[in-house]
Design an enzyme around this catalytic site. Structure first.
Site, PDB file in Angstrom:
ATOM      1  N   GLU A   3       0.832  -1.207   0.000  1.00  0.00           N
ATOM      2  CA  GLU A   3       0.000   0.000   0.000  1.00  0.00           C
ATOM      3  C   GLU A   3       0.863   1.252   0.000  1.00  0.00           C
ATOM      4  O   GLU A   3       1.987   1.243   0.513  1.00  0.00           O
ATOM      5  CB  GLU A   3      -0.876   0.034   1.265  1.00  0.00           C
ATOM      6  CG  GLU A   3      -1.890  -1.074   1.309  1.00  0.00           C
ATOM      7  CD  GLU A   3      -2.841  -0.956   2.504  1.00  0.00           C
ATOM      8  OE1 GLU A   3      -3.829  -1.693   2.524  1.00  0.00           O
ATOM      9  OE2 GLU A   3      -2.585  -0.148   3.414  1.00  0.00           O
TER      10      GLU A   3
ATOM     11  N   LYS B 284       2.216   4.581   1.401  1.00  0.00           N
ATOM     12  CA  LYS B 284       2.365   5.086   2.772  1.00  0.00           C
ATOM     13  C   LYS B 284       2.246   6.604   2.733  1.00  0.00           C
ATOM     14  O   LYS B 284       3.022   7.278   2.084  1.00  0.00           O
ATOM     15  CB  LYS B 284       3.710   4.682   3.365  1.00  0.00           C
ATOM     16  CG  LYS B 284       3.845   5.124   4.830  1.00  0.00           C
ATOM     17  CD  LYS B 284       5.128   4.620   5.457  1.00  0.00           C
ATOM     18  CE  LYS B 284       5.114   4.756   6.968  1.00  0.00           C
ATOM     19  NZ  LYS B 284       4.883   6.119   7.438  1.00  0.00           N
TER      20      LYS B 284
ATOM     21  N   ARG C  89      -2.564   9.707  11.504  1.00  0.00           N
ATOM     22  CA  ARG C  89      -3.392   8.512  11.653  1.00  0.00           C
ATOM     23  C   ARG C  89      -4.734   8.923  12.234  1.00  0.00           C
ATOM     24  O   ARG C  89      -4.788   9.611  13.254  1.00  0.00           O
ATOM     25  CB  ARG C  89      -2.685   7.555  12.615  1.00  0.00           C
ATOM     26  CG  ARG C  89      -3.384   6.209  12.839  1.00  0.00           C
ATOM     27  CD  ARG C  89      -2.889   5.236  11.829  1.00  0.00           C
ATOM     28  NE  ARG C  89      -3.381   3.882  11.996  1.00  0.00           N
ATOM     29  CZ  ARG C  89      -2.610   2.845  12.331  1.00  0.00           C
ATOM     30  NH1 ARG C  89      -1.337   3.020  12.612  1.00  0.00           N
ATOM     31  NH2 ARG C  89      -3.096   1.631  12.392  1.00  0.00           N
TER      32      ARG C  89
ATOM     33  N   ARG D 220       3.013  -4.290  17.333  1.00  0.00           N
ATOM     34  CA  ARG D 220       3.952  -4.003  16.263  1.00  0.00           C
ATOM     35  C   ARG D 220       4.541  -5.347  15.865  1.00  0.00           C
ATOM     36  O   ARG D 220       5.447  -5.846  16.499  1.00  0.00           O
ATOM     37  CB  ARG D 220       5.045  -3.068  16.794  1.00  0.00           C
ATOM     38  CG  ARG D 220       5.987  -2.517  15.747  1.00  0.00           C
ATOM     39  CD  ARG D 220       7.080  -1.693  16.397  1.00  0.00           C
ATOM     40  NE  ARG D 220       6.622  -0.462  17.008  1.00  0.00           N
ATOM     41  CZ  ARG D 220       6.249   0.624  16.341  1.00  0.00           C
ATOM     42  NH1 ARG D 220       6.266   0.629  15.025  1.00  0.00           N
ATOM     43  NH2 ARG D 220       5.867   1.705  16.987  1.00  0.00           N
TER      44      ARG D 220
END
Ligand code: AMP
Length: 580
Positions: free
Chosen positions: A247, A249, A254, A416
């Site tokens: 995708e 970035k 956010r 993460r």
């Protein structure tokens, strides 16, 4: 719970330097908390009075706190300020100054919380006086350590040093026997962002009730985060799924969008409510998301529709303001690029695979220029990933985020892990330096380039052996003028066999060989090991080093081929990038 119990524990926590001791102290405190108190004890421990995302804080200023302490102690604000200057803290000043002394009824955690909530909610005319009176009333009924805690809570300066993970450890120790049992609590916290809720649920309903905590509208999910790798070529192996979604970035903010009919709430990455900041995104979500209830994850970006380019992050940050929001929104409109869907029509999507969530996202969004799913490709091929990455950089994007498409590619709130890997333009700082390479051959051009050359074979210089070892074939980066110039530049340079000082593998052999004479400046993406190129050749492993995705920058006619970048320099770049 008596407030004195909490205050005593805070004093002990303040004096501890070991995280383990801290966990034990907190576990003891939490074990004794009643179901109605335990959430507040958690918020207080973190220095808050409500879950962070609610935005409810007291945060009263020095003047208000000085006035309240003065009122409770029967002295003047000036003498309180003097005491605070001496002790360095209003909490200590309040503890030191004599008050009316504790009331007959001891203060409770609930009573202090009620008072602080009243202060947080106070608004309108006369609110400053009411805040002073409420705080003074609490302080008058408190002992010195209690006064210290109350003032620190009221001013937002509690800072006990316990983080949310310490608190989760303590809850596990108190109620599940050991901090090793933290995982389900952490999971519930990651999807609810409310540690008080997790604690209250655990206390009243045990682990099964905690496990039943689910995603809910207007309560943010802690965002899934990205991992990073040292080299782009590591991505497929790390992700481990044959199909990888690559995708764009975006370099924006956010934003998690909660849509409940026409009611839309937007949360930032730090889980604060940023709804007022993005009225344009609120409108886009209302008008273009077709489901009744939905939670989307994505990025707010400033996109210039006239030039069709993304504007820098700093430009978007000018929207971070309380006043003139509408005016600035017109000047810097925000576009929402959605990349995930976490919830729809009453159901959590967190445990669905990324391809499922993406399909739901595409089905529910009727895109326009202000809201659309993130652009992407799905591939398993490293060359395709690299090509997409280069195209992103050329369009002014920051890089790519690669996402696993495996069956277990769930949305891992707050985690993460290797399901999401980012690759940004600033990860190849060595190659911000270009290489100067000797041209040792060329391939014939095809199609548009028929009649000239399609690519040039380039080599680094090995001064020990006085030979040229190939690094890459460069076919991109040439302007039309450069292309026209190529045939002129190399007319007559062709020799009919591989020149003696050029080392190349049969796979790299070009259509035409040149005796090294010209030097090209070349920029690449990364240096990798390669069986095709001979730079820094290892005869045993039959591997050299190659520059991947090279682009022509310009001719360096000021350089002789022996002044080209050396093979040792290329090897040093390779080692540096690998951190060896
Ligand atoms: P970084 O801020 O460098 O740690 O990179 C991760 C951040 O990239 C996320 O928190 C998002 O705000 C942002 N981002 C931009 N585009 C995407 C995308 N397509 N998928 C996931 N995150 C993205």
């Amino acid at each position: 719970m008596k407030f004195a119990t909490f205050a005593a524990c805070s004093e002990e926590l303040g004096a501890t330097s070991s995280r383990n001791d801290m966990t034990t102290l907190l576990a003891r405190l939490l074990a004794t908390a009643a179901p109605d108190d335990i959430a507040v004890v958690c918020y207080f421990t973190l220095g808050d009075i409500a879950p962070g995302y609610s935005g409810v804080t007291t945060g009263i200023g020095d003047r208000t706190v000085a006035a309240a302490i003065a009122l409770a102690a029967g002295t003047t604000p000036l003498s309180v300020e003097a005491a605070a200057r001496e002790t360095g803290d209003y909490g200590d000043a309040a503890a030191r100054l004599a008050g009316a002394g504790p009331a007959a009824e001891p203060l409770t955690v609930a009573a202090v919380h009620r008072g602080l909530m009243d202060i947080a909610r106070a608004a309108g005319p006369g609110s400053a006086e009411r805040e002073v009176e409420t705080l003074a009333a609490l302080l008058s009924a408190a002992t010195p350590p209690e006064r210290r805690s109350i003032v620190r809570l009221a001013t937002g300066k509690m800072r006990l040093g316990a983080g949310d993970m310490t608190l989760l450890d303590a809850l596990a120790e108190a109620y599940l026997g050991s901090k090793d049992a933290r995982a389900p609590l952490e999971h519930a916290y990651n999807i609810s962002s409310d540690i008080g809720l997790v604690a209250r649920t655990l206390k009243s309903g045990g682990l099964p009730a905690v496990e039943a905590i689910s995603v809910t509208l207007h309560r943010p999910v802690r965002p899934m985060l990205t991992q990073r790798v040292a080299r782009l070529s590591e991505i497929p192996e790390r992700i481990g799924s044959p199909a990888i979604a690559v995708e764009e970035k975006y370099d924006g903010e956010r934003v998690q969008a909660h849509k409940d009919g026409d009611d839309v709430t937007l949360f930032s990455r730090r889980l604060t409510d940023v709804t007022h900041q993005y009225p344009d995104i609120v409108r886009s979500v209302q008008e273009h998301v077709t489901a009744g209830t939905v939670i989307l994850d994505g990025e707010a970006v400033a996109f210039d529709h006239e030039t069709k380019t993304y504007r820098p992050f700093q430009t978007l940050m000018r929207r971070r303001r309380k006043h003139r929001v509408g005016e600035v929104a017109r000047e810097i409109p925000a576009t929402y690029r959605a990349f995930d869907l976490l919830y729809m029509d009453g159901a959590s999507y967190l445990r669905r695979s990324y391809p499922d969530r993406r399909a739901a996202l595409e089905a529910v969004l009727s895109p326009d220029e202000n809201i659309s799913p993130a652009d992407r490709i799905v591939t398993g091929d490293l060359n395709a990933i690299t090509g997409f990455y280069i195209a992103c950089i050329e369009r002014g994007l920051e890089g790519i985020v690669c996402k696993s498409c495996a069956d277990d590619s769930f949305y891992r709130a707050g985690a993460r892990e290797w399901q999401w890997i980012k690759w940004k333009s600033d990860y190849a700082p060595d190659l911000a330096d270009t290489l100067d390479l000797a041209v040792v051959g060329a391939n014939a051009g095809r199609g548009k380039r028929a009649g000239t050359f399609g690519s040039i074979l380039c080599a680094a210089y090995n001064p020990e052996e006085d030979i040229f070892q190939t690094v890459c074939a460069v076919g991109t980066g040439f302007t039309d003028a450069d292309l026209a110039d190529l045939s002129r530049r190399f007319a007559g340079a062709t020799v009919d066999r591989q020149p003696a000082r050029v080392m190349a593998t049969p796979q790299a052999a070009p259509d035409f060989w040149f005796v090294p004479a010209d030097v090209a400046e070349v920029r690449g993406l990364e240096i990798t090991e390669s069986p095709v190129h001979t730079c820094n050749w290892d005869p045993e492993r039959r591997r050299g080093l190659a520059l991947r995705f090279p682009r022509f920058v310009r001719w360096r006619d000021d350089r002789s081929p022996e002044a080209a970048t050396t093979t040792a320099e290329v090897a040093a770049m390779f080692r540096r990038r690998r951190g060896v």
